[in-house]
Scaffold this active site. Structure first.
Site, PDB file in Angstrom:
ATOM      1  N   ASP A  32       0.858  -1.182   0.000  1.00 32.53           N
ATOM      2  CA  ASP A  32       0.000   0.000   0.000  1.00 32.53           C
ATOM      3  C   ASP A  32       0.894   1.232   0.000  1.00 32.53           C
ATOM      4  OD1 ASP A  32      -2.071   2.020   0.757  1.00 32.53           O
ATOM      5  OD2 ASP A  32      -3.263   0.240   1.240  1.00 32.53           O
ATOM      6  N   ASN A  33       0.484   2.273  -0.732  1.00 33.79           N
ATOM      7  CA  ASN A  33       1.239   3.522  -0.668  1.00 33.79           C
ATOM      8  C   ASN A  33       0.690   4.464   0.400  1.00 33.79           C
ATOM      9  OD1 ASN A  33      -1.115   4.481  -1.826  1.00 33.79           O
ATOM     10  ND2 ASN A  33      -0.158   5.260  -3.689  1.00 33.79           N
ATOM     11  N   THR A  36      -4.647   6.527   0.724  1.00 33.79           N
ATOM     12  CA  THR A  36      -5.965   6.504   1.373  1.00 33.79           C
ATOM     13  C   THR A  36      -6.045   5.411   2.427  1.00 33.79           C
ATOM     14  OG1 THR A  36      -6.901   5.068  -0.348  1.00 33.79           O
ATOM     15  CG2 THR A  36      -7.149   7.442  -0.645  1.00 33.79           C
ATOM     16  N   ASN A 100       1.421  -3.254 -14.308  1.00 33.59           N
ATOM     17  CA  ASN A 100       2.575  -3.757 -13.545  1.00 33.59           C
ATOM     18  C   ASN A 100       2.269  -5.083 -12.854  1.00 33.59           C
ATOM     19  OD1 ASN A 100       4.212  -1.583 -14.219  1.00 33.59           O
ATOM     20  ND2 ASN A 100       3.669  -0.406 -12.399  1.00 33.59           N
ATOM     21  N   TYR A 146     -12.719   7.355 -12.357  1.00 32.51           N
ATOM     22  CA  TYR A 146     -12.840   6.097 -11.618  1.00 32.51           C
ATOM     23  C   TYR A 146     -13.506   5.023 -12.477  1.00 32.51           C
ATOM     24  CZ  TYR A 146     -13.904   2.902  -7.746  1.00 32.51           C
ATOM     25  OH  TYR A 146     -13.977   1.809  -6.918  1.00 32.51           O
ATOM     26  N   TYR A 160      -4.392  -9.757 -21.187  1.00 34.29           N
ATOM     27  CA  TYR A 160      -3.289 -10.575 -20.665  1.00 34.29           C
ATOM     28  C   TYR A 160      -3.695 -12.052 -20.581  1.00 34.29           C
ATOM     29  CZ  TYR A 160       0.593  -7.510 -19.513  1.00 34.29           C
ATOM     30  OH  TYR A 160       1.706  -6.688 -19.603  1.00 34.29           O
ATOM     31  N   ARG A 187     -18.639   8.305   1.416  1.00 32.47           N
ATOM     32  CA  ARG A 187     -19.586   7.262   1.050  1.00 32.47           C
ATOM     33  C   ARG A 187     -20.789   7.283   1.986  1.00 32.47           C
ATOM     34  NH1 ARG A 187     -15.360   2.420  -0.300  1.00 32.47           N
ATOM     35  NH2 ARG A 187     -14.146   3.500   1.297  1.00 32.47           N
TER      36      ARG A 187
END
Length: 327
Positions: A32-33, A36, A100, A146, A160, A187
């Protein structure tokens, strides 16, 4: 021990998936970066020998040492507040990030499950939505970043599979709720509960006659788990078909919380879908899956979770620093 990479691991749904696969005896690699996601969602896993975490952005090159059996790609902003603030990053995680991870799956010979959503249907002209419906999406509207990221994600995944023989699965997730949702992410459920707990009136957009169908997180995770372990490569709706209007749902929240707030109405955002209900015939037939947790039971658990938050968490606004992800 089977090894699985879960992207978006510190997010709401990603963290519950980490829990499930740990429980099933997998070696789980979370990624995870944290744009969020929140590490508090998975901090209970750091002490385990069969869990490790990579702080990494999947739009950059992804490499995992040693063997990899499965990949779950759940990295993406998922609320309107997020993807309207970081539209480019939203598009990149659906395109570059998916590219990726598909490449990683090809190299490792891993099965990959891609998290698509009901947003591929846009503002649907078919109701309820079946997997064969192609959708009604405004590509240049505010929600297009989105919606189209998810639609492209499905397309490249099937490419793929077709041209590189990558073993793929595609889940179309409908509205899901439960503990660990971010309170102020825009949300419906956390917005209503947060307003009720703060003593504010509940904000309904439009006339409140638009519908949603809410699936409890444990049911969603079970559907995803079964899909990953199935032999089916085409999209499958996973959601709860119990449909309710937003107005009626707001009234349910007022009853659940025991508050006396009023419902106030604001203009409907552009391209906000008027109907959302999954047709889950395919999930029933192929996976033997259907939701088990009713809305009354699931909402009580969710409400109790939000009540357990501190007053500081209830009152604070979302102030995520998106500056490093704009371009």
């Amino acid at each position: 021990m089977k090894r699985i990479l879960i992207t978006g691991a510190a997010g709401f749904l990603g963290s519950h998936l980490c829990d499930r696969f740990i429980k099933e005896g997998y070696y789980v690699i979370g990624m995870d970066n944290l744009i969020t996601g929140d590490l508090k969602n998975i901090q209970h896993l750091f002490k385990l020998e069969n869990f490790e975490f990579y702080h990494h952005d999947v739009t950059k090159f992804v490499n995992i040492p040693d063997k990899l059996d499965y990949i779950l790609h759940f990295a993406s902003p998922a609320s309107p507040i997020d993807y309207l603030k970081i539209p480019i990053q939203t598009l990149k995680v659906g395109s570059l990030g998916t590219h990726n991870l598909l490449g990683l799956a090809r190299v490792k010979g891993a099965r990959i499950l891609i998290a698509s959503t009901s947003e591929v249907y846009g503002d649907p002209l078919v109701h309820p939505q079946t997997e064969d419906y192609y959708g009604n999406v405004n590509t240049i509207g505010p929600r297009g970043v989105y919606d189209e990221a998810k639609r492209f994600q499905e397309s490249i995944t099937m490419a793929y599979h077709t041209f590189h023989n990558v073993d793929v699965r595609i889940v179309r997730i409908f509205n899901t709720y439960g503990p660990r949702m971010r309170l102020n992410d825009g949300r419906v459920i956390p917005a209503f509960i947060g307003q009720a707990l703060r003593g504010e009136d509940l904000t309904v957009f439009g006339d409140g006659m638009q519908t949603r169908s809410f699936c409890y997180v444990d049911d969603q995770v079970e559907g995803i788990y079964r899909l990953l372990n199935s032999d089916y490569v085409y999209p499958v709706n996973i959601g709860n078909p119990d449909e309710i209007t937003i107005k009626d749902f707001a009234e349910e929240i007022i009853k659940l919380t025991g508050t006396d707030q009023k419902i106030v109405y604001e203009p409907l955002p552009k391209d906000d879908p008027l109907q959302r209900q999954p047709n889950i015939t395919r999930a029933k037939e192929i996976l033997g899956w259907e939701p088990k947790v009713g809305r009354e039971e699931g909402m009580k658990i969710t409400y109790d979770y939000f009540k357990s938050l501190s007053n500081e968490e209830l009152l604070k606004e979302e102030h995520k620093d998106f500056s490093g992800f704009i371009h």
